[in-house]
Design an enzyme around this catalytic site. Structure first.
Site, PDB file in Angstrom:
ATOM      1  N   GLN A  11      -6.688  -1.429   0.427  1.00  0.00           N
ATOM      2  CA  GLN A  11      -8.079  -1.810   0.686  1.00  0.00           C
ATOM      3  C   GLN A  11      -8.313  -2.127   2.155  1.00  0.00           C
ATOM      4  O   GLN A  11      -9.258  -1.628   2.764  1.00  0.00           O
ATOM      5  CB  GLN A  11      -8.458  -3.017  -0.172  1.00  0.00           C
ATOM      6  CG  GLN A  11      -9.886  -3.454   0.103  1.00  0.00           C
ATOM      7  CD  GLN A  11     -10.444  -4.358  -0.971  1.00  0.00           C
ATOM      8  OE1 GLN A  11      -9.749  -4.726  -1.915  1.00  0.00           O
ATOM      9  NE2 GLN A  11     -11.698  -4.715  -0.840  1.00  0.00           N
ATOM     10  N   GLU A  71      -5.880   2.189  -6.314  1.00  0.00           N
ATOM     11  CA  GLU A  71      -6.999   2.083  -7.256  1.00  0.00           C
ATOM     12  C   GLU A  71      -8.226   2.710  -6.612  1.00  0.00           C
ATOM     13  O   GLU A  71      -8.328   2.767  -5.392  1.00  0.00           O
ATOM     14  CB  GLU A  71      -7.220   0.637  -7.679  1.00  0.00           C
ATOM     15  CG  GLU A  71      -7.411  -0.333  -6.551  1.00  0.00           C
ATOM     16  CD  GLU A  71      -8.821  -0.847  -6.495  1.00  0.00           C
ATOM     17  OE1 GLU A  71      -9.412  -1.053  -7.557  1.00  0.00           O
ATOM     18  OE2 GLU A  71      -9.324  -1.008  -5.384  1.00  0.00           O
ATOM     19  N   GLY A 144      -0.614  -5.687  -2.392  1.00  0.00           N
ATOM     20  CA  GLY A 144       0.468  -4.921  -2.991  1.00  0.00           C
ATOM     21  C   GLY A 144       0.571  -3.515  -2.436  1.00  0.00           C
ATOM     22  O   GLY A 144       1.656  -3.038  -2.112  1.00  0.00           O
ATOM     23  N   THR A 145      -0.591  -2.850  -2.301  1.00  0.00           N
ATOM     24  CA  THR A 145      -0.572  -1.452  -1.867  1.00  0.00           C
ATOM     25  C   THR A 145      -0.187  -1.335  -0.404  1.00  0.00           C
ATOM     26  O   THR A 145       0.709  -0.586  -0.042  1.00  0.00           O
ATOM     27  CB  THR A 145      -1.948  -0.798  -2.095  1.00  0.00           C
ATOM     28  OG1 THR A 145      -2.355  -1.040  -3.438  1.00  0.00           O
ATOM     29  CG2 THR A 145      -1.873   0.689  -1.869  1.00  0.00           C
ATOM     30  N   THR A 179      -5.784 -14.753   0.422  1.00  0.00           N
ATOM     31  CA  THR A 179      -6.455 -13.971  -0.620  1.00  0.00           C
ATOM     32  C   THR A 179      -5.563 -13.803  -1.839  1.00  0.00           C
ATOM     33  O   THR A 179      -6.005 -13.309  -2.857  1.00  0.00           O
ATOM     34  CB  THR A 179      -6.818 -12.567  -0.106  1.00  0.00           C
ATOM     35  OG1 THR A 179      -5.640 -11.968   0.415  1.00  0.00           O
ATOM     36  CG2 THR A 179      -7.854 -12.654   0.987  1.00  0.00           C
ATOM     37  N   ASN A 206      -7.031 -12.115   9.839  1.00  0.00           N
ATOM     38  CA  ASN A 206      -8.462 -12.271   9.584  1.00  0.00           C
ATOM     39  C   ASN A 206      -9.014 -13.579  10.114  1.00  0.00           C
ATOM     40  O   ASN A 206     -10.107 -13.635  10.641  1.00  0.00           O
ATOM     41  CB  ASN A 206      -8.742 -12.173   8.087  1.00  0.00           C
ATOM     42  CG  ASN A 206      -8.668 -10.744   7.606  1.00  0.00           C
ATOM     43  OD1 ASN A 206      -8.893  -9.821   8.379  1.00  0.00           O
ATOM     44  ND2 ASN A 206      -8.331 -10.551   6.352  1.00  0.00           N
ATOM     45  N   ASN A 228     -14.113  -5.877  10.845  1.00  0.00           N
ATOM     46  CA  ASN A 228     -13.570  -4.531  10.993  1.00  0.00           C
ATOM     47  C   ASN A 228     -14.148  -3.814  12.197  1.00  0.00           C
ATOM     48  O   ASN A 228     -13.472  -3.013  12.828  1.00  0.00           O
ATOM     49  CB  ASN A 228     -13.817  -3.713   9.720  1.00  0.00           C
ATOM     50  CG  ASN A 228     -13.001  -4.242   8.557  1.00  0.00           C
ATOM     51  OD1 ASN A 228     -12.065  -5.013   8.759  1.00  0.00           O
ATOM     52  ND2 ASN A 228     -13.339  -3.861   7.351  1.00  0.00           N
ATOM     53  N   GLU A 254       3.976   5.991  25.454  1.00  0.00           N
ATOM     54  CA  GLU A 254       4.045   5.091  26.603  1.00  0.00           C
ATOM     55  C   GLU A 254       3.944   3.633  26.181  1.00  0.00           C
ATOM     56  O   GLU A 254       4.562   2.765  26.783  1.00  0.00           O
ATOM     57  CB  GLU A 254       2.907   5.405  27.577  1.00  0.00           C
ATOM     58  CG  GLU A 254       3.323   6.303  28.708  1.00  0.00           C
ATOM     59  CD  GLU A 254       2.172   6.587  29.653  1.00  0.00           C
ATOM     60  OE1 GLU A 254       1.768   5.673  30.372  1.00  0.00           O
ATOM     61  OE2 GLU A 254       1.684   7.718  29.654  1.00  0.00           O
TER      62      GLU A 254
END
Length: 451
Positions: A11, A71, A144-145, A179, A206, A228, A254
């Site tokens: 995500q 997902e 996890g991903t 989170t 974050n 972001n 470099e």
């Protein structure tokens, strides 16, 4: 051509990817459907954007990027979003069931099924390149991903493309904001693999970026989009030399050469200036020396760690916009005289500068002001060990009671992997300690041996 392939995992990786590609398209005048209007004669004199985009026969520009998640929801947002026509449908890969914040699911059970498909797509992109420089991997290590599949993919890339450099933009867990409960486990397990398989990893966090947006842009409750977009600016500055022409261009390899004194010590701090809202920018000068000082402020760091507590080993300053080498040299000279910015005693010069004439682009309706010049710093400092110390401490608290471990073991992991990863990170903390230690006391020992 020197192409770079972007890989967005999980995500966090996909959402940061959205912000980055939105910005890259704006910078190169590419429309959301991949077309480049004919009145934009940029393409004639400057085709450097081909490092990130490939051109089809129909004149469409397609990002050299892959989005993958276990997902579907996040990748579906890309499939239905503004830029849905930009990406090749095969470049958006999603599974059916997610990794559930579990490194073992991302790395062993579920990730294993999808990884060959991903590598196949990456292979296709790589075959389209004439001189692939390397990979930019975007992921977070708390979930996890990003942690599991990210580590697995990097391991496989090392095997398939051994010599290509791999730059990671890695979101690490924040000190206060969490989170997931098992973040420390995932981070430690994933970092264990990152140590081996990335060449440079830019650490983002974050909370640090929240504080930055809240303080400098006066946004009371920043959303992930705000964060972001700021990360997008950093990534854009770091890759600007690959995509535009300038006085001092900096290549992917470099960075590696200049920032990494020892292979394991490759986790870098980034900061960006000026982070300023349009109302304020109108009344400020923002000269080269001002923005150069700003990037060294502890408050502008994109990771919660205080560079004053450590020493710098190396530092790259990437300027863009209306900047001339004379100003840069003056600014760097001033910074070197500052007592707060300390370098290790074995790295006397320590600065690498890049200059790019393309001024920073901002997203219309975004929060950042349009400015004439900006600078992005990417530095290797011993202070980053604070981040690892913090995560290790949380890991120890949980692991001493073996809390939540059964979820990982149930997915086919062995308990020994936890302790192996934890020992590796303990060694990393030790490495940072030794690198920052005064080398003066070592000379004394050597003299004893000689006589």
């Amino acid at each position: 051509m020197r192409e770079a392939i972007c890989i967005h995992i999980g995500q966090a990786g996909c959402q940061v990817g959205n912000a980055c590609w939105e910005l890259f398209c704006l910078e190169h005048g590419i429309q959301p459907d991949g077309a480049m209007p004919s009145d934009k004669t940029i393409g004639v004199e400057d085709d450097a954007f081909n490092t990130f985009f490939s051109e089809t026969g129909a004149g469409k520009h397609v990002p050299r990027a892959v989005f993958l998640d276990l997902e579907p929801t996040v990748v579906d947002e890309v499939r239905t979003g503004t830029y849905r026509q930009l990406f090749h449908p095969e470049q958006l890969i999603s599974g059916k069931e997610d990794a559930a914040n579990n490194y073992a699911r991302g790395h062993y059970t579920i990730g294993k099924e999808i990884v060959d498909l991903c590598l196949d797509r990456i292979r296709k992109l790589a075959d389209n390149c004439t001189g692939l420089q390397g990979f930019l991997v975007y992921h977070a290590v708390g979930g996890g991903t990003g942690s599991g599949l990210g580590a697995l993919l990097l391991e496989r890339l090392s095997v398939d493309y051994g010599k290509k450099s791999k730059l990671g933009y890695t979101v690490y867990p924040s000190p206060q904001v969490s989170t997931a409960v098992v973040e420390p486990y995932n981070s430690v397990l994933s970092t264990h693999s990152l140590l081996e398989h990335t060449d440079v990893a830019a650490m983002l966090d974050n909370e640090a970026i929240y504080d930055l947006t809240r303080r400098n842009l006066d946004i009371e409750r920043p959303t992930y989009t705000n964060l972001n977009r700021l990360i997008g600016q950093v990534v854009s500055s770091l890759t600007a030399s690959l995509r535009f022409d300038g006085a001092l261009n900096v290549d992917l390899t470099e960075f590696q050469t200049n920032l990494v004194p020892y292979p394991r010590i490759h986790f870098v701090l980034t900061s960006y200036a000026p982070v300023i809202s349009a109302e304020k920018a109108y009344h400020e000068q923002l000269s080269v020396s001002e923005i150069s000082n700003a990037v060294f402020e502890p408050a502008s760091m994109m990771t919660k760690c205080d560079p004053r507590h450590g020493k710098y080993m190396a530092c790259c300053l990437m300027y863009r916009g209306d900047v001339v080498p004379k100003d840069v040299n003056a600014a760097v000279a001033t910074i070197k005289t500052k007592r707060t910015i300390q370098f290790v005693d074995w790295s006397p010069t320590g600065f690498k500068c890049g200059i790019n004439y393309q001024p920073p682009t901002v997203v219309p309706g975004g929060d950042l002001a349009k400015v004439q010049r900006a600078v992005c710093m990417i530095a290797n400092s011993t202070a980053i060990a604070e981040v690892f110390a913090r995560i290790d401490h949380k890991f120890d608290l949980m692991y001493s009671k073996r809390a939540f471990v059964h979820w990982y073991v149930g997915e086919g992991m062995e308990e020994g992997e936890f302790s192996e990863a934890r020992e590796d990170l303990a060694a990393l903390e030790k490495d940072y300690e030794e690198v920052g230690a005064e080398s003066a006391d070592m000379d004394g020992e050597e003299d004893v041996e000689e006589y």
